[in-house]
Scaffold this active site. Structure first.
Site, PDB file in Angstrom:
ATOM      1  N   GLY A  21       3.897   0.951  -0.378  1.00  0.00           N
ATOM      2  CA  GLY A  21       4.663   0.289   0.882  1.00  0.00           C
ATOM      3  C   GLY A  21       3.387  -0.624   1.678  1.00  0.00           C
ATOM      4  O   GLY A  21       2.638  -1.194   0.897  1.00  0.00           O
ATOM      5  N   SER A  22       3.538  -0.961   2.572  1.00  0.00           N
ATOM      6  CA  SER A  22       2.643  -1.417   3.656  1.00  0.00           C
ATOM      7  C   SER A  22       1.309  -1.391   3.355  1.00  0.00           C
ATOM      8  O   SER A  22      -0.223  -1.694   3.725  1.00  0.00           O
ATOM      9  CB  SER A  22       2.948  -2.110   5.029  1.00  0.00           C
ATOM     10  OG  SER A  22       4.005  -3.161   5.084  1.00  0.00           O
ATOM     11  N   THR A  23       0.436   0.249   2.595  1.00  0.00           N
ATOM     12  CA  THR A  23      -0.344   1.252   3.043  1.00  0.00           C
ATOM     13  C   THR A  23      -0.952  -0.021   1.507  1.00  0.00           C
ATOM     14  O   THR A  23      -2.241   0.250   1.577  1.00  0.00           O
ATOM     15  CB  THR A  23      -0.302   2.471   2.486  1.00  0.00           C
ATOM     16  OG1 THR A  23      -0.053   2.735   1.372  1.00  0.00           O
ATOM     17  CG2 THR A  23      -0.694   3.233   3.140  1.00  0.00           C
TER      18      THR A  23
ATOM     19  N   LYS B 219      -1.174  -2.925   1.859  1.00  0.00           N
ATOM     20  CA  LYS B 219      -1.705  -4.585   2.569  1.00  0.00           C
ATOM     21  C   LYS B 219      -3.372  -4.102   2.080  1.00  0.00           C
ATOM     22  O   LYS B 219      -4.135  -5.121   2.242  1.00  0.00           O
ATOM     23  CB  LYS B 219      -1.482  -5.009   3.499  1.00  0.00           C
ATOM     24  CG  LYS B 219       0.104  -5.586   3.482  1.00  0.00           C
ATOM     25  CD  LYS B 219       0.673  -5.614   4.995  1.00  0.00           C
ATOM     26  CE  LYS B 219       2.271  -5.977   4.432  1.00  0.00           C
ATOM     27  NZ  LYS B 219       3.548  -5.296   5.417  1.00  0.00           N
TER      28      LYS B 219
END
Length: 490
Positions: free
Chosen positions: A225-227, A229
């Site tokens: 997921g957004s980790t 990013k």
């Protein structure tokens, strides 16, 4: 001169002699093969009772935490056949780390299996010392695990009622400070000498759909997921086209290139009125700007940066083998956009999530993670000490400094990771809510480190089906950080 009749009699005798000689040669060859070449297979055959009994003739080496707490040891058994029995004082709390040792070997992995030669005393360094001074028993392993961090990770994850894993690392050395996987099991269930009972326990645990024998921290990978990013931002900063104050487009939806599919931000709203600085887009975990950044940078740039963090490698052991974290090898623009958000086919172990944070914390240098700190003999003589070693150069020091600033903003006021904030300590982090097509429930993810100015712990948390990472995973990370730093001298 031999008579014709005598010569006729000697012919069958020669045949018999040749046959006996051939049989003797075959017998000697088979004995040589069994003793010299096939002995290992015979020794490992579970039907070989002599080998099984020999495993319990002398005490197996102890496994200790960094503070000396015993989490695996051997005690004299009340059994006429087997002299020593394995005991796990911590039970399920350390099962993902220890694994187990039973009548049938080292079971589902863990340190018991990875360091079998040392713990059993079969390692040449241990065996030679035993022959010299007559001592019996395996080597003692002192691990890097911190008792407080491990307990906080276990209790925090268990409180969610969900499966998952937590890993904590010292970013300066790579020492693993905590490793938890839930659901867990009690390794003491495997130490019985009742073969029938042991079979029932093994069948029950292996048949459990919750898979308690699986170490989710290192044996399973998930969409980060957004980790992820963090990785995308590292590639963006390194490109020279982006900085913290670079304004990025953040519309409420973004049509994935070449498709009719629209990507939306969490809640379906625009971020920052549709355009905002990169740091703020990171703080709010906006999806559309990072998807656009992924397309702008291109697949190769993202893949190269992911590999710099350790994706797509099979060379990691802690000492247990670690499942590969994956960044897809070939992507089109739409898939690249989703991969920049840690979706599509991107996969990371919880250990890798902690490693990503650790690399940023250590000025871009990722240290090789390890569990065993030192090895000592029965008399206390230390025969091996793990020296910290670099594993990857994930990003430059300047990029790491800027990423740290971005991650601090996440746990500050208005960020998605405020639940990871610790009073009096600056925490750098990144939340993630990873879509999961298999179970249909989003995974809660968090990666971060503290103290931000002088990091001593990096944490990766993944809760299966936990939902928003900022609400579910971040508090677990906070508890681990507080437990560790609370027990450390400033």
């Amino acid at each position: 001169m031999v008579a014709p009749r005598a010569r006729r009699i000697n012919i069958p005798l020669r045949h018999v002699a040749l046959m006996c000689g051939g049989m003797l040669f075959a017998l000697l060859a088979n004995v040589t093969y069994l003793q010299a070449l096939d002995s290992e297979r015979l020794n490992e055959d579970p039907r070989n009772q002599r080998t099984m009994i020999a495993r319990f003739e002398s005490p197996r080496g102890r496994i200790l935490l960094r503070d000396g707490t015993v989490i695996a040891t051997s005690r004299k058994a009340r059994n006429a056949t087997y002299r020593y029995r394995r005991i796990y004082p911590g039970g399920p709390l350390y099962a993902a780390i220890t694994g187990h040792f039973s009548l049938y070997g080292t079971g589902t992995g863990g340190v018991e299996q990875a360091e079998e030669a040392l713990l059993s005393g079969n390692d040449p360094r241990v065996k030679v010392r035993g022959l010299v001074d007559g001592t019996r028993g395996g080597a003692t392993l002192r691990l890097t695990v911190d008792r407080g961090a491990q307990r906080a990770a276990y209790d925090g994850l268990r409180a969610t009622g969900k499966p998952g894993a937590v890993v904590a690392i010292d970013p300066r050395t790579g020492a693993i400070l905590a490793m938890v996987s839930l659901p867990s099991y009690d390794p003491n269930l495997y130490t019985s000498f009742d073969a029938a009972g042991l079979d029932r326990v093994d069948k029950r645990l292996r048949g459990d759909p919750a898979d308690p024998l699986l170490n989710r921290a290192i044996q399973r990978n998930y969409p980060p997921g957004s980790t992820f990013k963090i990785v995308t931002s590292a590639a963006a900063l390194d490109s020279g086209r982006y900085d913290l104050d670079t304004r990025v487009s953040a519309p409420k939806s973004f049509r994935l290139p070449g498709t009719g599919t629209y990507l939306r931000n969490s809640g379906g709203a625009a971020c920052g009125g549709g355009a905002l600085p990169l740091l703020q887009a990171f703080r709010l975990s906006c999806n559309t700007p990072f998807a656009k950044i992924g397309v702008d940078l291109g697949h190769d740039a993202l893949r190269e940066r992911a590999e710099a963090f350790g994706f797509d490698t099979d060379d990691l052991e802690v000492p247990m083998p670690v499942a590969r974290s994956v960044y897809p090898p070939v992507l089109d623009d739409a898939q690249t956009a989703m991969s920049a958000l840690g979706q599509f086919d991107v996969r990371a172990t919880p250990l890798m999530i902690a490693m990503i944070a650790a690399a940023v914390a250590n000025d871009g240098s990722l240290m090789r993670p390890h569990l065993v700190d030192e090895v000592s003999l029965v008399d206390g003589t230390v025969i091996d000490v793990t020296e910290p070693s670099p594993y990857r150069r994930a990003l430059g020091a300047e990029e790491a400094e800027r990423l740290t600033e971005m991650m601090i903003a996440v746990t500050g006021r208005g960020g998605t990771g405020t639940a990871a904030a610790v009073r009096g300590v600056k925490v750098a982090g990144k939340t993630g809510t990873a879509e999961n097509a298999v179970q249909g429930e989003d995974h809660a993810v968090f990666g971060g480190f503290a103290p931000a100015a002088s990091p001593r712990i990096a944490v990766g948390v993944l809760v299966e089906g936990g939902g928003p990472g900022g609400r579910v995973a971040a508090p677990i990370a906070r508890a681990v950080i507080e437990a560790f730093l609370g027990g450390q001298a400033e």
